[in-house]
Design a protein around this motif. Structure first.
Motif, PDB file in Angstrom:
ATOM      1  N   GLY A 103       0.828  -1.205   0.000  1.00  0.00           N
ATOM      2  CA  GLY A 103       0.000   0.000   0.000  1.00  0.00           C
ATOM      3  C   GLY A 103       0.863   1.256   0.000  1.00  0.00           C
ATOM      4  O   GLY A 103       0.596   2.210  -0.721  1.00  0.00           O
ATOM      5  N   LYS A 104       1.924   1.258   0.805  1.00  0.00           N
ATOM      6  CA  LYS A 104       2.815   2.420   0.852  1.00  0.00           C
ATOM      7  C   LYS A 104       3.578   2.569  -0.452  1.00  0.00           C
ATOM      8  O   LYS A 104       3.821   3.678  -0.907  1.00  0.00           O
ATOM      9  N   THR A 105       3.971   1.459  -1.049  1.00  0.00           N
ATOM     10  CA  THR A 105       4.690   1.519  -2.318  1.00  0.00           C
ATOM     11  C   THR A 105       3.814   2.116  -3.397  1.00  0.00           C
ATOM     12  O   THR A 105       4.236   3.005  -4.141  1.00  0.00           O
ATOM     13  N   LEU A 106       2.580   1.680  -3.498  1.00  0.00           N
ATOM     14  CA  LEU A 106       1.652   2.225  -4.494  1.00  0.00           C
ATOM     15  C   LEU A 106       1.376   3.700  -4.227  1.00  0.00           C
ATOM     16  O   LEU A 106       1.291   4.509  -5.149  1.00  0.00           O
ATOM     17  N   GLU A 107       1.266   4.053  -2.958  1.00  0.00           N
ATOM     18  CA  GLU A 107       1.034   5.452  -2.594  1.00  0.00           C
ATOM     19  C   GLU A 107       2.207   6.322  -3.061  1.00  0.00           C
ATOM     20  O   GLU A 107       2.015   7.400  -3.617  1.00  0.00           O
ATOM     21  N   SER A 108       3.422   5.825  -2.872  1.00  0.00           N
ATOM     22  CA  SER A 108       4.614   6.567  -3.311  1.00  0.00           C
ATOM     23  C   SER A 108       4.653   6.697  -4.822  1.00  0.00           C
ATOM     24  O   SER A 108       4.973   7.760  -5.348  1.00  0.00           O
ATOM     25  N   ASN A 110       2.107   6.690  -6.853  1.00  0.00           N
ATOM     26  CA  ASN A 110       1.056   7.637  -7.235  1.00  0.00           C
ATOM     27  C   ASN A 110       1.512   9.081  -7.028  1.00  0.00           C
ATOM     28  O   ASN A 110       1.265   9.945  -7.864  1.00  0.00           O
ATOM     29  N   LYS A 111       2.181   9.365  -5.912  1.00  0.00           N
ATOM     30  CA  LYS A 111       2.661  10.725  -5.649  1.00  0.00           C
ATOM     31  C   LYS A 111       3.660  11.158  -6.726  1.00  0.00           C
ATOM     32  O   LYS A 111       3.615  12.287  -7.198  1.00  0.00           O
ATOM     33  N   ILE A 112       4.545  10.250  -7.098  1.00  0.00           N
ATOM     34  CA  ILE A 112       5.538  10.573  -8.134  1.00  0.00           C
ATOM     35  C   ILE A 112       4.844  10.843  -9.463  1.00  0.00           C
ATOM     36  O   ILE A 112       5.157  11.801 -10.160  1.00  0.00           O
ATOM     37  N   LEU A 113       3.860  10.015  -9.816  1.00  0.00           N
ATOM     38  CA  LEU A 113       3.140  10.210 -11.078  1.00  0.00           C
ATOM     39  C   LEU A 113       2.360  11.518 -11.086  1.00  0.00           C
ATOM     40  O   LEU A 113       2.333  12.225 -12.095  1.00  0.00           O
ATOM     41  N   TYR A 114       1.738  11.870  -9.952  1.00  0.00           N
ATOM     42  CA  TYR A 114       0.992  13.126  -9.873  1.00  0.00           C
ATOM     43  C   TYR A 114       1.914  14.325 -10.076  1.00  0.00           C
ATOM     44  O   TYR A 114       1.505  15.360 -10.573  1.00  0.00           O
ATOM     45  N   LEU A 115       3.184  14.177  -9.710  1.00  0.00           N
ATOM     46  CA  LEU A 115       4.143  15.255  -9.901  1.00  0.00           C
ATOM     47  C   LEU A 115       4.689  15.264 -11.331  1.00  0.00           C
ATOM     48  O   LEU A 115       4.779  16.311 -11.965  1.00  0.00           O
ATOM     49  N   LEU A 116       5.046  14.092 -11.853  1.00  0.00           N
ATOM     50  CA  LEU A 116       5.705  14.011 -13.147  1.00  0.00           C
ATOM     51  C   LEU A 116       4.767  14.235 -14.340  1.00  0.00           C
ATOM     52  O   LEU A 116       5.162  14.838 -15.334  1.00  0.00           O
TER      53      LEU A 116
END
Length: 132
Positions: A103-108, A110-116
């Motif tokens: 869950g934490k890996t997917l959350e991380s 997602n955060k990177i994709l939302y930025l990139l």
């Protein structure tokens, strides 16, 4: 057993690991099974795979009956000192592993994709505007 019992270290038994000199350990007892290799019902490769090692677990899992247990007496060469057994490398070399939380890996991710993704869109827009 009616004969003198010798005591061996695990390392002493471990050098007897060939088809010409095959010892195994079962329940802290050493057995020279060299002359039994050709007659073993499971094939010699089973014994050779355990040569020079503790085969107690494999022996028990194979479901050997009382006849096989009595037959061991014929091959008995002595006791093996349990304190000389090697310590499993995993207990020495492997540090405790952190639990994996997908869950934490997917959350991380997602955060990177939302930025990139927005940055990528902006870069394409700037490039398009610059070259037109």
């Amino acid at each position: 057993m009616g004969f003198d019992s010798k005591a061996f270290s695990y390392s002493h038994v471990s050098v007897h690991n060939t088809s010409k000199d095959c010892w195994i350990i079962i329940n802290a007892k050493a057995y020279n099974v060299t002359n039994f290799l050709d007659d073993h019902p499971g094939g010699e490769e089973v014994l050779l795979a355990a040569a020079g090692k503790d085969a107690s677990e494999e022996f028990e899992k194979a479901g050997h009956g009382s006849a096989a247990r009595l037959m061991l007496d014929e091959f008995y060469v002595g006791e093996v000192d349990p304190s000389t057994y090697p310590t499993p490398a995993t207990t020495i070399l492997s540090p405790p592993q952190p639990e994996y939380d997908s869950g934490k890996t997917l959350e991380s991710i997602n955060k990177i994709l939302y930025l990139l993704v927005p940055l990528g869109i902006m870069a394409v827009g700037i490039g398009f505007h610059f070259y037109n």
